[in-house]
Design an enzyme around this catalytic site. Structure first.
Site, mmCIF file in Angstrom:
data_model
loop_
_atom_site.group_PDB
_atom_site.id
_atom_site.type_symbol
_atom_site.label_atom_id
_atom_site.label_comp_id
_atom_site.label_asym_id
_atom_site.label_seq_id
_atom_site.Cartn_x
_atom_site.Cartn_y
_atom_site.Cartn_z
ATOM 1 N N CYS A 65 22.653 16.432 20.843
ATOM 2 C CA CYS A 65 23.744 16.449 20.261
ATOM 3 C C CYS A 65 24.348 17.628 19.465
ATOM 4 C CB CYS A 65 23.958 15.126 19.337
ATOM 5 S SG CYS A 65 25.480 14.628 18.932
ATOM 6 N N LYS B 12 36.847 12.247 17.371
ATOM 7 C CA LYS B 12 35.415 11.827 17.818
ATOM 8 C C LYS B 12 35.247 10.747 18.898
ATOM 9 C CE LYS B 12 31.376 10.210 15.384
ATOM 10 N NZ LYS B 12 30.614 9.502 14.236
ATOM 11 N N HIS C 210 23.056 10.485 22.646
ATOM 12 C CA HIS C 210 21.927 9.955 21.817
ATOM 13 C C HIS C 210 21.185 8.858 22.398
ATOM 14 C CE1 HIS C 210 22.785 11.965 17.944
ATOM 15 N NE2 HIS C 210 23.752 11.965 18.139
ATOM 16 N N GLU D 293 18.549 7.857 22.412
ATOM 17 C CA GLU D 293 17.344 7.181 21.517
ATOM 18 C C GLU D 293 18.038 6.205 20.754
ATOM 19 O OE1 GLU D 293 19.239 10.225 18.621
ATOM 20 O OE2 GLU D 293 18.874 10.258 20.893
ATOM 21 N N SER E 175 28.034 10.014 20.079
ATOM 22 C CA SER E 175 28.670 9.937 18.786
ATOM 23 C C SER E 175 28.856 11.415 18.187
ATOM 24 C CB SER E 175 27.657 9.010 17.955
ATOM 25 O OG SER E 175 28.339 9.081 16.661
ATOM 26 N N ARG F 296 29.836 2.174 8.355
ATOM 27 C CA ARG F 296 29.818 3.139 7.474
ATOM 28 C C ARG F 296 30.858 4.069 7.181
ATOM 29 N NH1 ARG F 296 26.645 8.119 9.710
ATOM 30 N NH2 ARG F 296 28.714 8.396 10.512
#
Length: 311
Positions: A142, A163, A236, A238, A192, A250
């Site tokens: 990323c 985003k 991502h 993972e 992300s 968040r």
């Protein structure tokens, strides 16, 4: 076969609870084989969570892997106990004279920050350049992929107007590349990021092999140098099932009015439990990287390290 990590690292208990073979250092030292030496430069705020995610994927291999945790940011962390970082993480000065089989550099929540304003920008540039002569293969994730494209190829920073967050369908386009062994023609992977990776720009500035893309806007997902010494992943794989949900809540709590992550919550309802639909892809990608980019290439004697094509 196991990953080899410090006996007291929190990930050891988590992964054993998932029936993943974790070998403590005390037992590994008794085996007469050379484990692969892999560094994890963890730039994510929640370091213990990221350790668990990356180590889980590294465990899907028949090879013994000796994992070293690296830090370059010495500011007090808001999300990880200082005692944990002091105990398990090394400074770059402690390892700069050594060679390693693999290096993983994670993403970081810095997609809107100009490179020159990043607190540890100089250290990032140094480590990326160092890796071309001291590491067999480096996996950039990323934001780290964006940085490495700038450092190694001079590619300018590209930023999205909005985003990308969610689980997106990607397309394999790399033919018979070893990194794509076992991949479906299309697969799901979490994104992300505010960073943009236009394939036209990648081709203009680099000679990388384009292996997978996000077809809806012709953006890069996976690429590698011809010699497999540098591998770039713009997402991502993972991530746990709840990571995108945690990031969404968040940002919502911070008043950022984030869009609902794409193709993530069942029925696009944030009150529903998200499902991980990308685990097989993540496991396969890391297994292929360890096998074909690291194990099949790395010298038995790490004192003999050939420079990268990008050096």
């Amino acid at each position: 076969m196991p990953i080899r990590i410090p006996d007291e690292l929190p990930a050891a208990e988590v992964l054993r609870g998932e029936n993943i073979f974790v070998m403590p250092q005390t037992r590994a030292l008794a085996q007469e084989i050379r484990p692969l030496k892999v560094i994890l430069l963890n730039l994510m705020p929640k370091k213990i969570e990221t350790e668990n995610q990356i180590l889980r994927l590294l465990s899907n291999t028949p090879l013994q892997i000796d994992v070293h945790l690296l830090r370059i940011d010495h500011r007090v962390s808001k999300n990880t106990p200082k005692a944990h970082i002091d105990r398990f993480y090394r400074d770059f000065d402690k390892i700069r004279q050594s060679n390693f089989d693999g290096l993983i550099i994670t993403g970081a929540p810095l997609g809107l920050t100009p490179f020159e304003d990043v607190y540890y920008w100089d250290q990032m540039c140094e480590i990326i350049r160092w890796s071309t002569t001291h590491v067999t293969s480096t996996l950039f994730l990323c934001w780290a992929a964006q940085v490495a494209l700038n450092v190694l190829y001079g590619m300018p920073r590209c930023t999205l107007e909005k985003k990308l967050s969610g689980v997106y369908e990607h397309q394999s386009v790399g033919g018979h590349s070893k990194l794509l062994r076992g991949f479906d023609d299309t697969f799901l992977a979490p994104l992300s990021r505010n960073a943009a990776f236009p394939i036209d720009t990648i081709k203009k500035y680099t000679d990388l092999d384009i292996l997978a893309k996000l077809p809806e806007n012709n953006e890069l997902y996976l690429a590698a140098s011809h010699d497999l010494r540098q591998v770039f992943v713009t997402g991502h794989p993972e991530y746990d099932s709840h990571t995108l949900a945690n990031e969404y809540r968040r940002d919502e709590a911070a008043g950022l009015s984030p869009a609902l992550p794409h193709n993530y919550f069942p029925h696009n309802d944030a009150s529903n439990e998200p499902l991980a639909t990308w685990r097989s892809h993540g496991s396969l990608l890391y297994s292929n990287w360890i096998n074909y980019c690291v194990y099949q290439i790395t010298p038995y004697d790490l004192k003999v390290m050939h420079p990268s094509d990008n050096d």
